[in-house]
Design a protein around this motif. Sequence first.
Motif, PDB file in Angstrom:
ATOM      1  N   VAL A 165     -11.813  -7.695  -3.429  1.00 23.64           N
ATOM      2  CA  VAL A 165     -11.049  -8.423  -2.412  1.00 23.64           C
ATOM      3  C   VAL A 165     -10.369  -7.463  -1.435  1.00 23.64           C
ATOM      4  O   VAL A 165      -9.975  -7.856  -0.333  1.00 23.64           O
ATOM      5  N   CYS A 166     -10.280  -6.180  -1.802  1.00 26.23           N
ATOM      6  CA  CYS A 166      -9.657  -5.168  -0.940  1.00 26.23           C
ATOM      7  C   CYS A 166     -10.672  -4.463  -0.035  1.00 26.23           C
ATOM      8  O   CYS A 166     -10.320  -3.480   0.627  1.00 26.23           O
ATOM      9  N   LYS A 167     -11.872  -4.947   0.028  1.00 28.67           N
ATOM     10  CA  LYS A 167     -12.943  -4.287   0.783  1.00 28.67           C
ATOM     11  C   LYS A 167     -12.551  -4.001   2.228  1.00 28.67           C
ATOM     12  O   LYS A 167     -12.890  -2.948   2.781  1.00 28.67           O
ATOM     13  N   PHE A 168     -11.868  -4.933   2.858  1.00 26.51           N
ATOM     14  CA  PHE A 168     -11.521  -4.798   4.279  1.00 26.51           C
ATOM     15  C   PHE A 168     -10.041  -4.461   4.478  1.00 26.51           C
ATOM     16  O   PHE A 168      -9.495  -4.681   5.547  1.00 26.51           O
ATOM     17  N   ASN A 169      -9.433  -3.933   3.423  1.00 26.25           N
ATOM     18  CA  ASN A 169      -7.979  -3.742   3.440  1.00 26.25           C
ATOM     19  C   ASN A 169      -7.587  -2.276   3.570  1.00 26.25           C
ATOM     20  O   ASN A 169      -6.553  -1.855   3.049  1.00 26.25           O
ATOM     21  N   ASN A 171      -5.831   0.899   4.517  1.00 27.42           N
ATOM     22  CA  ASN A 171      -4.446   1.090   4.986  1.00 27.42           C
ATOM     23  C   ASN A 171      -3.622  -0.202   4.924  1.00 27.42           C
ATOM     24  O   ASN A 171      -2.714  -0.420   5.728  1.00 27.42           O
ATOM     25  N   ASN A 172      -3.961  -1.058   3.928  1.00 28.95           N
ATOM     26  CA  ASN A 172      -3.218  -2.310   3.730  1.00 28.95           C
ATOM     27  C   ASN A 172      -3.196  -3.170   4.983  1.00 28.95           C
ATOM     28  O   ASN A 172      -2.173  -3.791   5.322  1.00 28.95           O
ATOM     29  N   ALA A 173      -4.325  -3.245   5.652  1.00 28.44           N
ATOM     30  CA  ALA A 173      -4.402  -3.989   6.912  1.00 28.44           C
ATOM     31  C   ALA A 173      -4.147  -5.480   6.736  1.00 28.44           C
ATOM     32  O   ALA A 173      -3.659  -6.142   7.662  1.00 28.44           O
ATOM     33  N   LEU A 174      -4.483  -6.037   5.561  1.00 28.23           N
ATOM     34  CA  LEU A 174      -4.362  -7.482   5.339  1.00 28.23           C
ATOM     35  C   LEU A 174      -3.259  -7.845   4.347  1.00 28.23           C
ATOM     36  O   LEU A 174      -2.682  -8.930   4.445  1.00 28.23           O
ATOM     37  N   PHE A 175      -3.000  -6.962   3.376  1.00 29.02           N
ATOM     38  CA  PHE A 175      -1.964  -7.210   2.370  1.00 29.02           C
ATOM     39  C   PHE A 175      -1.690  -5.889   1.656  1.00 29.02           C
ATOM     40  O   PHE A 175      -2.450  -4.926   1.782  1.00 29.02           O
ATOM     41  N   ASP A 176      -0.599  -5.858   0.893  1.00 23.46           N
ATOM     42  CA  ASP A 176      -0.203  -4.659   0.162  1.00 23.46           C
ATOM     43  C   ASP A 176      -0.899  -4.641  -1.197  1.00 23.46           C
ATOM     44  O   ASP A 176      -0.561  -5.415  -2.088  1.00 23.46           O
ATOM     45  N   GLU A 177      -1.870  -3.744  -1.344  1.00 17.29           N
ATOM     46  CA  GLU A 177      -2.635  -3.675  -2.587  1.00 17.29           C
ATOM     47  C   GLU A 177      -1.772  -3.298  -3.786  1.00 17.29           C
ATOM     48  O   GLU A 177      -2.121  -3.617  -4.922  1.00 17.29           O
ATOM     49  N   GLU A 178      -0.666  -2.599  -3.538  1.00 20.22           N
ATOM     50  CA  GLU A 178       0.191  -2.132  -4.624  1.00 20.22           C
ATOM     51  C   GLU A 178       1.319  -3.115  -4.935  1.00 20.22           C
ATOM     52  O   GLU A 178       2.255  -2.774  -5.664  1.00 20.22           O
ATOM     53  N   SER A 179       1.230  -4.319  -4.407  1.00 20.75           N
ATOM     54  CA  SER A 179       2.262  -5.316  -4.664  1.00 20.75           C
ATOM     55  C   SER A 179       2.417  -5.570  -6.159  1.00 20.75           C
ATOM     56  O   SER A 179       1.433  -5.649  -6.907  1.00 20.75           O
ATOM     57  N   ASP A 180       3.669  -5.717  -6.611  1.00 16.76           N
ATOM     58  CA  ASP A 180       3.939  -6.020  -8.013  1.00 16.76           C
ATOM     59  C   ASP A 180       3.349  -7.366  -8.435  1.00 16.76           C
ATOM     60  O   ASP A 180       3.167  -7.616  -9.635  1.00 16.76           O
TER      61      ASP A 180
END
Length: 268
Positions: A165-169, A171-180
């Motif tokens: 789901v992070c394929k297009f992300n 630099n966190n362009a769509l959401f913060d991958e490291e979110s708790d």
Amino acid sequence: MRFSTLHCHTVYSDGKNTIDEMIRAAVEKNFRTIGFSDHGPITIPCSCNMKSEDFPAYRDEIRTAAERYRSLIDVRFGLECDWLKECQPIEYYDAYPTDYRIGSVHFVKCGEEWLPIDKSAELQIEIAERYYNGDRYAMVLDYYSHVGEMTAAGGFDILGHIDLVCKFNENNALFDEESDLFEKPVSRILEAAADNRIAVEINTGAIGRGYRTRPYPSPRILRLCAAHRLPIYLNSDAHTTAALDAGYLDAVRYLRENGCEKNLITLC
């Protein structure tokens, strides 16, 4: 260091090269092992997946090639198996026996539709707007719920690109991958993987296709893999000969930086 991959695609699904072309490229790159894992047949319309009637030819071509090239490289026969919640369990692939299976989630169920999570950034945004009230984090959590159910069910050997789901992300362009928000669902996925003796992969496919500069999964997920002592395969998820070893040297450094170097399985 000699590399390998158990995850690559050919013209039998959405790859651009033949089995023979991929093997010859792997030999030229001094690979130890190449394992084919084309997208298996699927019960919903999708042009990226193998047709069921083509499976025997796929199997036979790999088996023949394995014998032909056995003095040069180890050739293995696998399949990437889609999980479709309530519609297509992994057991569906019992009709398509292989040496190993990669279990992957490429679709989320939105209403009565199955929508690809990895087609484009624009489609991801549209999915979030239309089905999750614009909440991209809810969309990501739903994706992880699909991965979690698949992993708890088991029936496969390698967990494919856990955070596709992070394929297009980048630099966190769509959401913060490291979110708790994501830590608990991902931890449950990895606990299920450990319980079911499922390996995970560090996947450089998005690098090879020009979408990312960092492999899947995220640093947080890699650290959790280390905590669960999960075996890790380095896989390119290549769709072309050129991408067979895309990002591999960086991926090895990435594993080392996140405490997972000892988890890496070396094929021979």
